[in-house]
Design an enzyme around this catalytic site. Structure first.
Site, PDB file in Angstrom:
ATOM      1  N   GLU A  48       0.607  -1.272   0.008  1.00  0.00           N
ATOM      2  CA  GLU A  48      -0.026   0.011   0.096  1.00  0.00           C
ATOM      3  C   GLU A  48       0.844   1.342   0.194  1.00  0.00           C
ATOM      4  O   GLU A  48       1.752   1.350   0.899  1.00  0.00           O
ATOM      5  CB  GLU A  48      -0.846  -0.104   1.277  1.00  0.00           C
ATOM      6  CG  GLU A  48      -1.613   1.395   1.350  1.00  0.00           C
ATOM      7  CD  GLU A  48      -2.723   1.316   2.710  1.00  0.00           C
ATOM      8  OE1 GLU A  48      -3.817   1.366   2.426  1.00  0.00           O
ATOM      9  OE2 GLU A  48      -2.061   0.956   3.567  1.00  0.00           O
ATOM     10  N   LYS A 130      -8.865   3.352  -2.602  1.00  0.00           N
ATOM     11  CA  LYS A 130      -9.515   2.765  -1.196  1.00  0.00           C
ATOM     12  C   LYS A 130     -10.808   3.219  -0.781  1.00  0.00           C
ATOM     13  O   LYS A 130     -10.745   4.646  -1.087  1.00  0.00           O
ATOM     14  CB  LYS A 130      -8.411   2.880  -0.029  1.00  0.00           C
ATOM     15  CG  LYS A 130      -8.710   2.326   1.305  1.00  0.00           C
ATOM     16  CD  LYS A 130      -7.310   2.566   2.302  1.00  0.00           C
ATOM     17  CE  LYS A 130      -7.687   1.649   3.489  1.00  0.00           C
ATOM     18  NZ  LYS A 130      -6.609   1.912   4.214  1.00  0.00           N
ATOM     19  N   CYS A 164      -5.206  -2.887   2.859  1.00  0.00           N
ATOM     20  CA  CYS A 164      -5.071  -2.482   4.381  1.00  0.00           C
ATOM     21  C   CYS A 164      -6.415  -2.886   4.980  1.00  0.00           C
ATOM     22  O   CYS A 164      -7.060  -4.231   4.975  1.00  0.00           O
ATOM     23  CB  CYS A 164      -4.601  -1.300   4.767  1.00  0.00           C
ATOM     24  SG  CYS A 164      -3.828  -1.002   6.392  1.00  0.00           S
TER      25      CYS A 164
END
Length: 345
Positions: A48, A130, A164
């Site tokens: 990430e 995200k 994540c």
């Protein structure tokens, strides 16, 4: 006629980013792509925000203190369609590999936690964001939308990714499972923060999240994970309190099979390198024979997921001569609430 299932080698990167230095980070990414391809990998996955590194400063002190790093972070984030982006696409094409790159995406004045899926021909397969930045990440990054919960057909199978703690969102995970995801890239920044205190931020929980995703989704999970370098510690940890919060290392790159099996020997958490596994997508049918969460093991008469995949454009131009002002076009009636969309439609 039997089905020919893809078989290929996947690579998960465990390395420290070139923090706040986009060009150096691209140089390092290209070198890692070349190394992985040289070892037979057809898929190379990065952590990430690997470009230009995860903004650890947001966790260490107040937002006002962290602002001293923000302009550098913004300016060294990657914008698509730039010469820097072209270099990465060219590396994927040169080595004939699919790359899933974790990056801070710069668009205008905003940043997004993003994954860029580049095909072996150097063309873009997908650019996703995200869906919801986690906790203090929201002081730096904007949000994605429902179109970012997508799975893409590729020569390596049906490929998707999350970042994540998107792996702690049950509905987002189910949206991916229901699209028959076969290979999933779980991008993590490093498990270095608040070790020994906030256990949910540590390696035990986060590694378990990748593993359970593999079992729940009956898919392969390729989990790259960065490390925190001594240079980052030196730059950001300006007192003993900060040095106790952010520790060097934190690399826990993992690749899991659909039955949850770890498919390789892990690296030491402070080591830089690449972990590899040979994936046979034919094994997915064995896992799903036991439990297919969006198929025979589901109860759609009891629970169903409503997924709004409408892209979240901020401005929707239109031209409708003769339409009265009070008759608003449907495009401007869009909402982030999928239940409201369903009612209106």
């Amino acid at each position: 006629m039997s089905v020919d299932h893809p078989r290929f080698r996947a690579a998960a990167i465990q390395a420290a980013p070139a923090f706040l230095d986009l060009d150096a980070g691209i140089d390092k990414a290209i070198a890692l792509i070349a190394e992985a391809a040289g070892n037979g990998a057809a898929l190379v996955a990065f952590p990430e925000t690997w470009l230009p590194g995860y903004p650890w400063f947001i966790w260490l002190d107040s937002p006002a203190w962290g602002l001293q790093f923000f302009q550098r972070y913004h300016d060294n984030s990657l914008a698509y369609g730039t010469p820097q982006a072209d270099r990465l696409a060219a590396a994927a094409r040169e080595h004939g590999v699919t790359v899933v790159l974790g990056l801070s995406e710069r668009k205008g004045g905003s940043l997004y936690i993003a994954q860029w899926i580049i095909g072996p021909d150097g063309e873009t397969i997908a650019r996703r964001r995200k869906l919801k930045p986690t906790h203090v990440e929201r002081t730096v990054f904007g949000e994605g939308d429902g179109s970012d919960l997508s799975v893409y057909p590729t020569a390596l199978g049906r490929l998707g990714g999350l970042c994540c703690w998107e792996h702690l969102q049950p509905l987002s995970k189910y949206a991916m499972y229901a699209q028959d995801e076969q290979v999933h890239v779980a991008a993590w920044p490093s498990f270095s923060l608040y070790r020994g205190g906030a256990y949910a931020l540590g390696p035990e929980v986060n590694t378990a999240a990748s593993r359970i995703y593999a079992v729940e989704g009956s898919c392969f999970v390729v989990g790259p994970c960065a490390t925190v370098s001594p240079e980052v510690i030196e730059l950001l940890c300006t007192d003993d309190t900060k040095r106790a919060l952010l520790l060097p290392g934190g690399g826990f790159a993992r690749i899991f099979a659909p039955d949850g099996q770890l498919m390789h020997e892990p690296l030491a958490e402070d080591a830089e390198g690449i972990v590899y596994a040979d994936l046979d997508l034919g094994l997915i049918s064995l896992a799903k024979a036991a439990a297919d969460p969006a198929g025979h093991y589901s109860r759609p008469d009891v629970t169903r997921l409503l997924l709004n995949k409408t892209p979240g454009e901020r401005v929707v131009p239109f031209s409708a001569p003769g339409v009265e002002l009070e008759a608003e076009p449907a495009a401007l009636l869009r909402t982030d609430d999928p239940l409201e969309v369903a009612v209106r439609n």
